[in-house]
Design a protein around this motif. Structure first.
Motif, short mmCIF file in Angstrom:
data_model
loop_
_atom_site.label_atom_id
_atom_site.label_comp_id
_atom_site.label_asym_id
_atom_site.label_seq_id
_atom_site.Cartn_x
_atom_site.Cartn_y
_atom_site.Cartn_z
N THR A 55 -108.11 -8.79 1.14
CA THR A 55 -107.06 -8.39 0.66
C THR A 55 -106.68 -6.86 0.89
O THR A 55 -107.70 -6.00 0.39
CB THR A 55 -106.90 -8.74 -0.65
N THR A 138 -93.83 -15.17 5.95
CA THR A 138 -92.78 -16.36 5.26
C THR A 138 -91.25 -16.15 5.82
O THR A 138 -90.56 -17.39 5.97
CB THR A 138 -92.43 -16.17 3.67
N TRP A 189 -95.45 -19.24 8.57
CA TRP A 189 -96.45 -20.18 8.24
C TRP A 189 -95.93 -21.63 8.04
O TRP A 189 -96.59 -22.36 8.03
CB TRP A 189 -97.45 -19.60 7.22
N PHE A 206 -101.68 -11.77 7.39
CA PHE A 206 -100.41 -12.35 6.57
C PHE A 206 -99.72 -11.16 5.89
O PHE A 206 -100.26 -10.56 5.02
CB PHE A 206 -101.04 -13.15 5.25
N ASP A 208 -97.20 -11.84 4.22
CA ASP A 208 -96.93 -12.44 2.86
C ASP A 208 -97.41 -13.87 2.91
O ASP A 208 -97.52 -14.47 3.97
CB ASP A 208 -95.18 -12.35 2.19
N THR A 209 -97.91 -14.43 1.97
CA THR A 209 -98.38 -15.51 1.79
C THR A 209 -97.75 -16.73 1.09
O THR A 209 -96.77 -16.53 0.31
CB THR A 209 -99.75 -15.49 1.19
N ASP A 213 -102.93 -22.04 -2.27
CA ASP A 213 -104.39 -21.67 -1.71
C ASP A 213 -104.40 -22.50 -0.64
O ASP A 213 -104.95 -22.13 0.47
CB ASP A 213 -105.38 -21.59 -2.43
N PHE A 216 -102.30 -21.50 2.32
CA PHE A 216 -102.65 -20.15 3.04
C PHE A 216 -104.04 -20.46 3.81
O PHE A 216 -104.17 -20.27 4.95
CB PHE A 216 -103.37 -19.30 1.67
N SER A 219 -103.16 -22.30 7.05
CA SER A 219 -102.68 -21.31 7.97
C SER A 219 -103.78 -20.32 8.56
O SER A 219 -103.82 -20.14 9.89
CB SER A 219 -101.51 -20.44 7.59
N ALA A 220 -104.34 -19.96 7.60
CA ALA A 220 -105.53 -19.01 8.25
C ALA A 220 -106.60 -19.86 9.24
O ALA A 220 -107.11 -19.21 10.14
CB ALA A 220 -106.42 -18.61 6.84
N THR A 236 -104.96 -10.35 4.15
CA THR A 236 -103.87 -10.33 3.54
C THR A 236 -103.23 -8.86 2.87
O THR A 236 -103.87 -8.35 2.26
CB THR A 236 -104.04 -11.19 2.10
N ASP A 244 -95.94 -9.34 -5.30
CA ASP A 244 -96.87 -9.42 -4.42
C ASP A 244 -98.38 -9.68 -5.29
O ASP A 244 -99.23 -11.03 -5.14
CB ASP A 244 -97.35 -8.50 -3.37
#
Length: 281
Positions: A55, A138, A189, A206, A208-209, A213, A216, A219-220, A236, A244
């Motif tokens: 992060t 997003t 995503w 990312f 934004d996410t 979870d 997320f 997508s990862a 991220t 955020d």
């Protein structure tokens, strides 16, 4: 749904209608485990290389920070005047997230984004190592702005969002996977977060996410599948002192709950305190 909430949610707060905690989670875990088989990726794909989750916090410049504050104050003023539905509340939250992603989504005169500035820097660093990268957002207009910046630097890339037809997406995926000169994959995503293999990349960014979870991680995992040969790094981007940070707390809190309810991971006292913190406002 109403009976489910009565069984597993604790209510309190204003007029006693706010969810302030959870109950009977042992019972819920047993119901789920009785009717499901859970296979984790780490149990099935033991030969995958390591994956690192990072992060990274970025700080808005004065112009973007002022814009964000104005949007936030406008939302506060609006909330005081209307009856709030969940859908309307989410639309207001989306405005704040848009302001952190790229101010141009909401303004025709202000074009600022600490996240995009940092994303371009990260892309430059990753490409200098000879690696490829996936960038998720997003908002498709954020990716379109990033595309303009990559074009300016003459960086070869492909873009896939909800406006791109499926047959074109397949062509662009193939281009990214097989062409050594195509280094960057841009995608929302919502469109590209599930069902696609993009193992040519070993970095995922990312901007934004999602709010969950599970989405997320899905997508990862586009870069972390059978066929992955290099260590994968997932970055991220979080803008300091904005919505955020709240979204990150929500996603982490949902992860703690789902780990217990689905996988039986015991909640420690610190995790219970964390969930209570998430629910307090």
């Amino acid at each position: 749904y109403s009976k489910f909430k009565q069984q597993y949610c604790e209510y309190g707060g204003f007029r006693g209608v706010q969810i302030i905690g959870y109950k009977n989670l042992d019972m819920l875990h047993k119901h789920i485990s009785d009717v499901s088989i859970r296979r984790k990726k780490e149990d099935v794909l033991l030969d995958l290389p390591p994956r690192t989750l990072k992060t990274e916090y970025v700080e808005m410049n004065e112009r973007q920070s002022k814009f964000y504050t104005e949007i936030k104050q406008g939302i506060i003023d609006e909330i005081d005047k209307v009856t709030m539905s969940p859908q309307y509340a989410m639309s207001l939250a989306a405005r704040l997230r848009q302001a952190t992603a790229w101010t141009g989504i909401l303004s025709s005169t202000i074009n600022e984004s600490a996240k995009l500035d940092r994303t371009v820097e990260l892309i430059d660093d990753i490409l200098s190592q000879g690696d490829k990268v996936i960038v998720f957002s997003t908002f498709k207009v954020t990716l379109q702005e990033l595309q303009r910046r990559l074009n300016k630097e003459k960086i070869n890339h492909v873009l896939c969002d909800g406006d791109v037809k499926d047959n074109i997406i397949e062509e662009r995926k193939q281009e990214f996977q097989t062409n050594p000169d195509c280094k960057v994959f841009l995608g929302t995503w919502q469109k590209m977060g599930t069902g696609h293999t993009l193992t040519a990349a070993n970095y995922v960014i990312f901007i934004d996410t999602p709010y969950t979870d599970a989405l997320f991680k899905q997508s990862a995992d586009r870069a972390y599948r059978i066929g992955t040969t290099k260590n994968v790094t997932v970055i991220t981007l979080v803008t300091k002192n904005t919505v955020d940070e709240r979204v990150l707390d929500i996603v982490e809190g949902k992860s703690v709950l789902s780990n217990f309810v689905v996988d039986g991971v015991i909640l420690g006292s610190q995790q219970y305190e964390f969930i209570n913190f998430l629910l307090k406002d």
